[in-house]
Design a protein around this motif. Sequence first.
Motif, mmCIF file in Angstrom:
data_model
loop_
_atom_site.group_PDB
_atom_site.id
_atom_site.type_symbol
_atom_site.label_atom_id
_atom_site.label_comp_id
_atom_site.label_asym_id
_atom_site.label_seq_id
_atom_site.Cartn_x
_atom_site.Cartn_y
_atom_site.Cartn_z
ATOM 1 N N LEU A 51 -13.516 -0.164 -5.071
ATOM 2 C CA LEU A 51 -12.907 0.690 -4.060
ATOM 3 C C LEU A 51 -11.611 1.219 -4.660
ATOM 4 O O LEU A 51 -10.726 0.446 -5.026
ATOM 5 C CB LEU A 51 -12.630 -0.125 -2.794
ATOM 6 C CG LEU A 51 -11.985 0.605 -1.633
ATOM 7 C CD1 LEU A 51 -12.892 1.755 -1.157
ATOM 8 C CD2 LEU A 51 -11.705 -0.362 -0.497
ATOM 9 N N LEU A 52 -11.520 2.542 -4.783
ATOM 10 C CA LEU A 52 -10.350 3.170 -5.389
ATOM 11 C C LEU A 52 -9.665 4.085 -4.391
ATOM 12 O O LEU A 52 -10.294 4.596 -3.474
ATOM 13 C CB LEU A 52 -10.772 3.981 -6.624
ATOM 14 C CG LEU A 52 -11.547 3.214 -7.698
ATOM 15 C CD1 LEU A 52 -12.034 4.159 -8.771
ATOM 16 C CD2 LEU A 52 -10.699 2.115 -8.294
ATOM 17 N N ALA A 53 -8.386 4.291 -4.610
ATOM 18 C CA ALA A 53 -7.597 5.192 -3.761
ATOM 19 C C ALA A 53 -6.980 6.262 -4.660
ATOM 20 O O ALA A 53 -6.795 6.042 -5.852
ATOM 21 C CB ALA A 53 -6.513 4.412 -3.023
ATOM 22 N N PRO A 54 -6.647 7.398 -4.093
ATOM 23 C CA PRO A 54 -6.027 8.460 -4.902
ATOM 24 C C PRO A 54 -4.707 8.019 -5.525
ATOM 25 O O PRO A 54 -3.979 7.199 -4.947
ATOM 26 C CB PRO A 54 -5.788 9.593 -3.900
ATOM 27 C CG PRO A 54 -6.676 9.298 -2.748
ATOM 28 C CD PRO A 54 -6.835 7.810 -2.703
ATOM 29 N N LYS A 55 -4.418 8.560 -6.698
ATOM 30 C CA LYS A 55 -3.141 8.297 -7.354
ATOM 31 C C LYS A 55 -2.020 8.661 -6.379
ATOM 32 O O LYS A 55 -2.085 9.666 -5.683
ATOM 33 C CB LYS A 55 -3.034 9.137 -8.621
ATOM 34 C CG LYS A 55 -1.788 8.880 -9.419
ATOM 35 C CD LYS A 55 -1.791 9.681 -10.705
ATOM 36 C CE LYS A 55 -0.557 9.367 -11.528
ATOM 37 N NZ LYS A 55 -0.569 10.063 -12.825
ATOM 38 N N GLY A 56 -1.017 7.820 -6.340
ATOM 39 C CA GLY A 56 0.106 8.079 -5.459
ATOM 40 C C GLY A 56 -0.027 7.482 -4.066
ATOM 41 O O GLY A 56 0.871 7.626 -3.238
ATOM 42 N N THR A 57 -1.155 6.821 -3.803
ATOM 43 C CA THR A 57 -1.302 6.157 -2.506
ATOM 44 C C THR A 57 -0.204 5.094 -2.387
ATOM 45 O O THR A 57 -0.006 4.314 -3.319
ATOM 46 C CB THR A 57 -2.696 5.508 -2.373
ATOM 47 O OG1 THR A 57 -3.685 6.520 -2.493
ATOM 48 C CG2 THR A 57 -2.857 4.791 -1.042
ATOM 49 N N PRO A 58 0.519 5.058 -1.287
ATOM 50 C CA PRO A 58 1.594 4.072 -1.135
ATOM 51 C C PRO A 58 1.088 2.642 -1.338
ATOM 52 O O PRO A 58 0.003 2.277 -0.859
ATOM 53 C CB PRO A 58 2.082 4.287 0.300
ATOM 54 C CG PRO A 58 1.731 5.710 0.607
ATOM 55 C CD PRO A 58 0.434 5.952 -0.131
ATOM 56 N N PRO A 59 1.860 1.823 -2.053
ATOM 57 C CA PRO A 59 1.445 0.433 -2.313
ATOM 58 C C PRO A 59 1.080 -0.347 -1.056
ATOM 59 O O PRO A 59 0.167 -1.169 -1.083
ATOM 60 C CB PRO A 59 2.662 -0.171 -3.024
ATOM 61 C CG PRO A 59 3.342 0.997 -3.659
ATOM 62 C CD PRO A 59 3.128 2.149 -2.714
ATOM 63 N N ALA A 60 1.744 -0.095 0.050
ATOM 64 C CA ALA A 60 1.432 -0.822 1.288
ATOM 65 C C ALA A 60 0.016 -0.500 1.772
ATOM 66 O O ALA A 60 -0.695 -1.376 2.280
ATOM 67 C CB ALA A 60 2.456 -0.494 2.366
ATOM 68 N N ILE A 61 -0.407 0.739 1.600
ATOM 69 C CA ILE A 61 -1.768 1.127 2.006
ATOM 70 C C ILE A 61 -2.790 0.509 1.062
ATOM 71 O O ILE A 61 -3.829 -0.003 1.499
ATOM 72 C CB ILE A 61 -1.893 2.658 2.082
ATOM 73 C CG1 ILE A 61 -1.035 3.176 3.237
ATOM 74 C CG2 ILE A 61 -3.356 3.084 2.248
ATOM 75 C CD1 ILE A 61 -0.972 4.676 3.367
ATOM 76 N N VAL A 62 -2.493 0.529 -0.235
ATOM 77 C CA VAL A 62 -3.387 -0.114 -1.207
ATOM 78 C C VAL A 62 -3.530 -1.598 -0.871
ATOM 79 O O VAL A 62 -4.646 -2.143 -0.854
ATOM 80 C CB VAL A 62 -2.874 0.081 -2.650
ATOM 81 C CG1 VAL A 62 -3.665 -0.769 -3.630
ATOM 82 C CG2 VAL A 62 -2.928 1.551 -3.046
ATOM 83 N N ALA A 63 -2.430 -2.260 -0.575
ATOM 84 C CA ALA A 63 -2.463 -3.691 -0.235
ATOM 85 C C ALA A 63 -3.273 -3.931 1.037
ATOM 86 O O ALA A 63 -4.054 -4.893 1.109
ATOM 87 C CB ALA A 63 -1.045 -4.227 -0.079
#
Length: 121
Positions: A51-63
Motif C-alpha cells: 500500500l503506497l501513498a503519493p510523495k509528500g503525503t503527511p507523515p501522520a496520514i502515512v502512520a
Amino acid sequence: GTPVLLAPQIQSGAIRGLAVTSPVRTALLPDVPTVQEAGIKGYDVRTWAGLLAPKGTPPAIVAALNAATRDALRDPDLKQRLETAVGGEVRGSSPEEMKALIETEITKWTGVVEKAKIPKI
C-alpha cells in the motif's frame, strides 16, 4: 504464473510444477520444490504488493494508514482469505520496511537488466 493461478492445473495433472521461485515451498503446492532445492542457490524471486501513498503525503496520514492496515491484517479470517487469494504470506510492515524492500528490488532488477544487456526503452 503464480501458485494461486497454477495450483489447480498442477493438482489436476494438466501441467507439472518443476519449482517455485520463493526460498520456501508454498502451502498451495507443498510437493513442488523450490528453485534452491532444485540446485540454484540463492534464487529468490517473489511477487509482492504494498500500500503506497503519493510523495509528500503527511507523515501522520502515512502512520494512520499503516496502523489501520496492520490492524486489519491481525484479523485471522481476513488474513487467511487474502493468503488464499494470493497464494502466499500476507503480512504488514512499516513504511520504512516497505521503502527498503522497494529499494532492494530496484537494485536487484537493475543488476539483472544490466547483466543481461536488456536495452532500456
